[in-house]
Design a protein around this motif. Structure first.
Motif, PDB file in Angstrom:
ATOM      1  N   VAL A  32       0.949  -1.269   0.119  1.00 54.54           N
ATOM      2  CA  VAL A  32       0.113   0.078  -0.055  1.00 54.54           C
ATOM      3  C   VAL A  32       0.838   1.199  -0.052  1.00 54.54           C
ATOM      4  O   VAL A  32       0.311   2.465   0.163  1.00 54.54           O
ATOM      5  N   GLY A  33       2.167   1.070  -0.117  1.00 51.64           N
ATOM      6  CA  GLY A  33       3.224   2.189   0.322  1.00 51.64           C
ATOM      7  C   GLY A  33       3.370   2.901  -1.263  1.00 51.64           C
ATOM      8  O   GLY A  33       3.051   2.202  -2.302  1.00 51.64           O
ATOM      9  N   ASP A  34       4.165   4.164  -0.988  1.00 50.89           N
ATOM     10  CA  ASP A  34       4.375   4.735  -2.399  1.00 50.89           C
ATOM     11  C   ASP A  34       5.495   4.205  -3.486  1.00 50.89           C
ATOM     12  O   ASP A  34       5.208   4.273  -4.460  1.00 50.89           O
ATOM     13  N   GLU A  35       6.259   3.303  -2.828  1.00 57.99           N
ATOM     14  CA  GLU A  35       7.337   2.673  -3.661  1.00 57.99           C
ATOM     15  C   GLU A  35       6.642   1.602  -4.635  1.00 57.99           C
ATOM     16  O   GLU A  35       6.653   1.596  -5.712  1.00 57.99           O
ATOM     17  N   LEU A  39       4.958   1.322  -9.290  1.00 60.84           N
ATOM     18  CA  LEU A  39       5.559   0.034 -10.036  1.00 60.84           C
ATOM     19  C   LEU A  39       4.691  -0.433 -11.134  1.00 60.84           C
ATOM     20  O   LEU A  39       3.610  -0.181 -10.981  1.00 60.84           O
ATOM     21  N   ASP A  40       5.261  -1.025 -12.335  1.00 59.37           N
ATOM     22  CA  ASP A  40       4.368  -1.345 -13.142  1.00 59.37           C
ATOM     23  C   ASP A  40       4.149  -2.914 -12.852  1.00 59.37           C
ATOM     24  O   ASP A  40       4.381  -3.197 -11.747  1.00 59.37           O
ATOM     25  N   ASP A  41       3.524  -3.605 -13.729  1.00 59.76           N
ATOM     26  CA  ASP A  41       2.908  -4.960 -13.294  1.00 59.76           C
ATOM     27  C   ASP A  41       4.047  -5.951 -13.020  1.00 59.76           C
ATOM     28  O   ASP A  41       4.015  -6.565 -11.980  1.00 59.76           O
ATOM     29  N   ALA A  42       5.092  -5.567 -13.897  1.00 60.05           N
ATOM     30  CA  ALA A  42       6.283  -6.794 -13.759  1.00 60.05           C
ATOM     31  C   ALA A  42       6.948  -6.339 -12.579  1.00 60.05           C
ATOM     32  O   ALA A  42       7.361  -6.997 -11.735  1.00 60.05           O
ATOM     33  N   GLY A  47       8.951  -7.280  -6.948  1.00 59.26           N
ATOM     34  CA  GLY A  47       9.048  -6.776  -5.518  1.00 59.26           C
ATOM     35  C   GLY A  47       8.194  -7.685  -4.638  1.00 59.26           C
ATOM     36  O   GLY A  47       8.849  -8.051  -3.597  1.00 59.26           O
ATOM     37  N   PHE A  48       6.974  -8.207  -4.853  1.00 62.76           N
ATOM     38  CA  PHE A  48       6.184  -8.905  -4.167  1.00 62.76           C
ATOM     39  C   PHE A  48       6.769 -10.367  -3.967  1.00 62.76           C
ATOM     40  O   PHE A  48       6.937 -10.836  -2.890  1.00 62.76           O
ATOM     41  N   GLY A  49       7.194 -11.029  -4.963  1.00 66.32           N
ATOM     42  CA  GLY A  49       7.757 -12.342  -4.922  1.00 66.32           C
ATOM     43  C   GLY A  49       9.066 -12.312  -4.127  1.00 66.32           C
ATOM     44  O   GLY A  49       9.171 -13.236  -3.278  1.00 66.32           O
ATOM     45  N   ASN A 184      -6.006  -4.894  -4.036  1.00 67.46           N
ATOM     46  CA  ASN A 184      -5.965  -3.510  -4.176  1.00 67.46           C
ATOM     47  C   ASN A 184      -4.853  -3.016  -4.734  1.00 67.46           C
ATOM     48  O   ASN A 184      -5.084  -1.896  -5.895  1.00 67.46           O
ATOM     49  N   ALA A 185      -3.689  -3.647  -4.771  1.00 68.61           N
ATOM     50  CA  ALA A 185      -2.528  -2.955  -5.543  1.00 68.61           C
ATOM     51  C   ALA A 185      -2.929  -3.358  -7.135  1.00 68.61           C
ATOM     52  O   ALA A 185      -2.598  -2.584  -8.162  1.00 68.61           O
ATOM     53  N   CYS A 186      -3.113  -4.545  -7.172  1.00 69.35           N
ATOM     54  CA  CYS A 186      -3.776  -5.215  -8.681  1.00 69.35           C
ATOM     55  C   CYS A 186      -4.934  -4.304  -9.216  1.00 69.35           C
ATOM     56  O   CYS A 186      -4.624  -3.720 -10.434  1.00 69.35           O
TER      57      CYS A 186
END
Length: 411
Positions: A32-35, A39-42, A47-49, A184-186
């Protein structure tokens, strides 16, 4: 909740691994943060992985399967694995009935909006495991969760592992807490893409940028000079009277499939469809460049139509070209507005098109347009009275071999 999806018990020797509450909160805060927002989808998937792995979850394959609204694209698959480049694939409409997707748990999750956990039993793998998302990775357990958007579209995420013991209950609980933030991010990225896609589809890329920049008030008009092109399908009334409506629509789409890409490839933009006609403008660095691009788009369109073959119809068009000044902006009433181009020069290109129809010429241009082309490209075609204009207009056609090449039936 993932924990309630009916998992058939942990296998013998389950690891019982855990992920701390602090690590879970850190993941949620990152989503939910600014960083993450930038980001784009990739970038999101990568980053999440990486953060899931760093937190202790045995993720060997992460996929985001994002639905969208697009006339050609059903959705997008974004797949991540440790130490690999992120794979991004747009899926065309029809993918939903392919063997690898039709009977898959991924589709079931997207249809039922309920998560599932699938564990391979070591026998022959089902067809969906052999798709480009999972093939050859030795994955054993898959956690598939729905990502339900507020607008009704349902995307999905898969968390897969090669760990023999699969995911521990505490790891599933952590994913259960993290998934809403991931949704929410997606959804934010999906809404951005849908917004731009719909604007680009229905009003064009240039107009879409104006809308996104906030220029949506009625009466906001920009004056610009551009090459103008009006392409009209010949014999549309005869086709409409002779053929069933469904076939007429097929032919109309085939016609636009040859005209619109030709315009776009030459750097132009269709500002309006008017039945079987398309009005486009070409706004380049110089008047000569604008006219050259408009002529290129016109010739490509005529070439594409010339290659069309069907037993019940031929597709011929008349194209009018002019260079002039237009008012480009909003017209309409209240909350129902339309972007368009207006002005005497727009009227002129429309009248030139009428001469194309009356004379069966495939392409005519104004004197101003012709004078901006390379010498020898155009030749005078005569003076014609134009409705609404006091003085007759001197019009030009393509010179030499061009004229023979683009005249229907060589006449």
């Amino acid at each position: 909740m993932i924990a309630e999806c009916g998992r058939a018990g942990s296998p013998p020797g389950a690891s019982g691994g855990s992920i701390s509450s602090a690590a879970t909160i850190e993941l949620i805060e990152w989503l939910v943060g600014d960083e993450c927002h930038e980001l784009d989808d990739a970038g999101l998937a990568a980053g999440f992985g990486r953060r899931l792995r760093a937190a202790g979850l045995p993720i060997d394959r992460l996929t985001l399967n994002l639905r969208t609204l697009h006339p050609e694209i059903l959705g997008r698959s974004v797949a991540w694995a440790p130490n690999e480049a992120v794979e991004v694939r747009d899926r065309e409409h029809g993918t939903e009935i392919s063997p690898g997707f039709a009977g898959s748990p991924l589709r079931r999750v997207m249809e039922t909006r309920k998560p599932v956990i699938v564990r391979l039993d070591g026998s022959i793998d089902p067809a969906w495991v052999h798709t480009d998302l999972f093939h050859g990775r030795g994955l054993i357990e898959f956690v598939i969760v729905p990502l339900c958007n507020a607008d009704g579209l349902v995307s999905a995420a898969t968390f897969s592992t090669t760990c023999p013991s699969g995911f521990a209950p505490s790891e599933l609980a952590a994913l259960d807490r993290i998934v809403p933030a991931l949704r929410n991010a997606c959804e934010l990225r999906t809404l951005r893409r849908v917004e731009l896609t719909l604007l680009d589809t229905y009003v064009g890329a240039t107009t879409a940028r104006r809308v996104m920049a906030g220029r949506i008030r009625r009466g906001e008009v920009e004056t610009l000079e551009a090459g103008l092109m009006l392409c009209d399908l010949r014999g549309f009334t005869e086709l409409s009277n002779r053929l069933p409506a469904e076939r007429v629509l097929e032919l109309l789409n085939a016609y636009f499939d040859r005209v619109v890409p030709a315009i776009a490839d030459a750097g132009g933009e269709v500002i309006k469809f008017m039945g079987d006609a398309a009005l486009a403008f070409f706004h380049r660095d110089s008047p000569a460049a604008s006219c050259s691009a408009a002529l290129q788009g016109s010739l490509s369109a005529l070439e594409g139509l010339g290659r069309f073959a069907a037993p019940d119809a031929e597709l011929h068009a008349g194209i009018a070209l002019h260079y002039g000044e237009v008012g480009y902006g909003n017209i309409g009433s209240g909350r129902r507005l339309d972007f368009t181009v207006i002005g005497p020069d727009v009227n002129l290109v429309s009248r030139i098109q009428a001469v194309c129809s009356a004379t069966s010429r495939p392409l005519l241009m104004s004197k101003r347009f012709a004078m901006l082309l390379n010498p020898g490209t155009a030749i005078a075609a005569g003076r014609y009275a134009l409705t609404g204009f006091v003085e007759p207009a001197e019009l030009y056609s393509l010179a030499g071999s061009f004229a023979q090449r683009w005249t229907p039936n060589g006449t």
